[in-house]
Design an enzyme around this catalytic site. Structure first.
Site, PDB file in Angstrom:
ATOM      1  N   ASP A 177       0.851  -1.184   0.000  1.00 25.35           N
ATOM      2  CA  ASP A 177       0.000   0.000   0.000  1.00 25.35           C
ATOM      3  C   ASP A 177       0.890   1.239   0.000  1.00 25.35           C
ATOM      4  O   ASP A 177       1.593   1.490  -0.960  1.00 25.35           O
ATOM      5  CB  ASP A 177      -0.949  -0.043   1.199  1.00 25.35           C
ATOM      6  CG  ASP A 177      -2.067   0.989   1.095  1.00 25.35           C
ATOM      7  OD1 ASP A 177      -2.202   1.613   0.034  1.00 25.35           O
ATOM      8  OD2 ASP A 177      -2.801   1.163   2.076  1.00 25.35           O
ATOM      9  N   ASP A 222       2.662   6.334   5.516  1.00 28.40           N
ATOM     10  CA  ASP A 222       1.386   7.032   5.677  1.00 28.40           C
ATOM     11  C   ASP A 222       1.302   7.662   7.057  1.00 28.40           C
ATOM     12  O   ASP A 222       1.678   7.045   8.063  1.00 28.40           O
ATOM     13  CB  ASP A 222       0.212   6.075   5.467  1.00 28.40           C
ATOM     14  CG  ASP A 222       0.018   5.709   3.994  1.00 28.40           C
ATOM     15  OD1 ASP A 222       0.770   6.234   3.144  1.00 28.40           O
ATOM     16  OD2 ASP A 222      -0.873   4.898   3.697  1.00 28.40           O
ATOM     17  N   ARG A 234       1.787  10.730  -4.586  1.00 29.15           N
ATOM     18  CA  ARG A 234       1.749  10.922  -3.138  1.00 29.15           C
ATOM     19  C   ARG A 234       3.126  11.270  -2.577  1.00 29.15           C
ATOM     20  O   ARG A 234       3.717  10.518  -1.817  1.00 29.15           O
ATOM     21  CB  ARG A 234       1.174   9.691  -2.425  1.00 29.15           C
ATOM     22  CG  ARG A 234      -0.235   9.353  -2.845  1.00 29.15           C
ATOM     23  CD  ARG A 234      -0.807   8.232  -2.000  1.00 29.15           C
ATOM     24  NE  ARG A 234      -2.170   7.902  -2.419  1.00 29.15           N
ATOM     25  CZ  ARG A 234      -2.929   6.980  -1.835  1.00 29.15           C
ATOM     26  NH1 ARG A 234      -2.462   6.309  -0.793  1.00 29.15           N
ATOM     27  NH2 ARG A 234      -4.142   6.738  -2.275  1.00 29.15           N
TER      28      ARG A 234
END
Length: 347
Positions: free
Chosen positions: A181, A185, A237
């Site tokens: 993923d 994060d 990102r």
């Protein structure tokens, strides 16, 4: 300038098949090991820069929430771990601890790291593979944590997850690649985080700030500094941000990022300065996919073989929180390439 956003996909490529990896069960060394010789690194084009800094700059340095900057496990016991079982035990200890990761450790899923820990790789060969580190749980916070000098590979979820209101976190001089993923994060009301001198590569989703469009509890949180990182061929990102104000992005090196560099969404405020964008068609987006627009102020960035940035609105000045110096953006590719990743910190 402000540009009309191009159509963007609601979903992105790059997710890998989910896989499970067995947990290795073996021992722990209770004494530190000596640092090994630095391995050759194709990123460095000059002699590697060695950092002897023991404290972060940026948001992790700020005295707030009862925490005087980020000190990790300073003052606690030092242990050296060589297995997943030993790493999980030390990372979950209630006591402050300096945890030295020696060699390659294969883990399964996420290891929970609780407050007052420094997790630091030994030499240039420390690696966590198959899983990752999650800072804190809903009942055991992951505040005041330092993660340095470790290679993260093949995580079956996130490589590093800063979550569950973790605050004062410093993620520095790591190498993150080839996960499932996100590589890194930062979400769920976490705050006062610095991400510095890391290399992100061989992956699509590099770093997310903000859990989802439907998690407004992040408003007023998620203050993060990104500086001197190398986003090397990752797709997107770098970071993508929701709700936070400000997120400070300076002196990072962006190269060959296929989808975009930075995205500000859901009224987030980003200060983007002194970065070097090379072959990035969409260096900065205001809004992305189904997320509402955010705000971006950009200044003194270089766009080489790249498109024009989108900007909008005003953003809180990072200097209201901490002092910092911006390197000339033309120096960023050489400085960052020589200094990022593992094997470049004092042992």
């Amino acid at each position: 300038m402000t540009l009309t956003p191009l159509p963007r996909p609601a979903t992105t490529a790059g997710r890998r098949p989910h896989r499970r990896t067995a947990l290795v069960l073996a021992g722990v060394l209770a004494v530190p090991l000596g640092g090994g010789a630095a391995a050759a690194d194709p990123v460095a084009t000059t002699a590697p820069v060695v950092s002897c800094t023991d404290a972060p700059t940026g948001f992790a340095s700020v005295d707030a929430l009862g925490q005087p900057g980020t000190t990790g496990g300073a003052g606690g016991q030092t242990v050296t771990v060589t297995t997943a079982t030993a790493l999980a035990s030390a990372a979950g200890s209630k006591d402050p601890m300096i945890i030295r990761v020696a060699g390659r450790i294969q883990v399964s899923d996420m290891i929970t790291v609780v407050a007052n820990k420094s997790i630091i790789g030994v030499g240039s060969t420390a690696e966590i593979t198959g899983g990752g580190l999650q800072l804190g749980s809903t009942t055991r916070p992951g505040n005041n944590v330092i993660i340095r000098n470790i290679r993260f590979t093949d995580a079956e979820d996130d490589s590093i997850s800063v979550t569950n209101k973790a605050h004062h976190v410093w993620i520095d001089h790591n190498d993150l690649s080839d996960g499932y993923d996100g590589l890194l994060d930062i979400k769920r009301e976490s705050d006062f985080v610095t991400v510095s001198w890391n290399r992100f590569h061989q992956h699509s989703k590099a770093s997310l700030v903000g859990h989802s469009d439907n998690y407004p509890a992040d408003i007023g949180k998620l203050r993060v500094t990104y500086h001197h990182n190398f986003f090397d061929g990752t797709d997107q990102r770098h970071p993508r941000v929701r709700f936070a104000d400000p997120v400070h992005v300076y002196n990072n090196y962006y190269r060959n990022n296929a989808l975009y560099g930075i995205a500000s969404t859901e009224n987030a405020g980003l200060m983007v300065e002194g970065n070097y964008f090379e072959n990035v068609a969409h260096p900065i987006h205001v809004g992305y996919a189904d997320s509402a627009p955010g705000r971006v102020v950009e200044r003194d960035n270089l766009y080489v073989g790249s498109g024009a940035p989108e900007t909008a609105g005003t953003v809180v000045e990072p200097r209201t929180y901490y002092p910092y110096t911006v390197d000339p953006p033309a120096t960023v590719p050489a400085t960052v390439s020589a200094g990022v990743g593992v094997g470049r910190v004092c042992q």
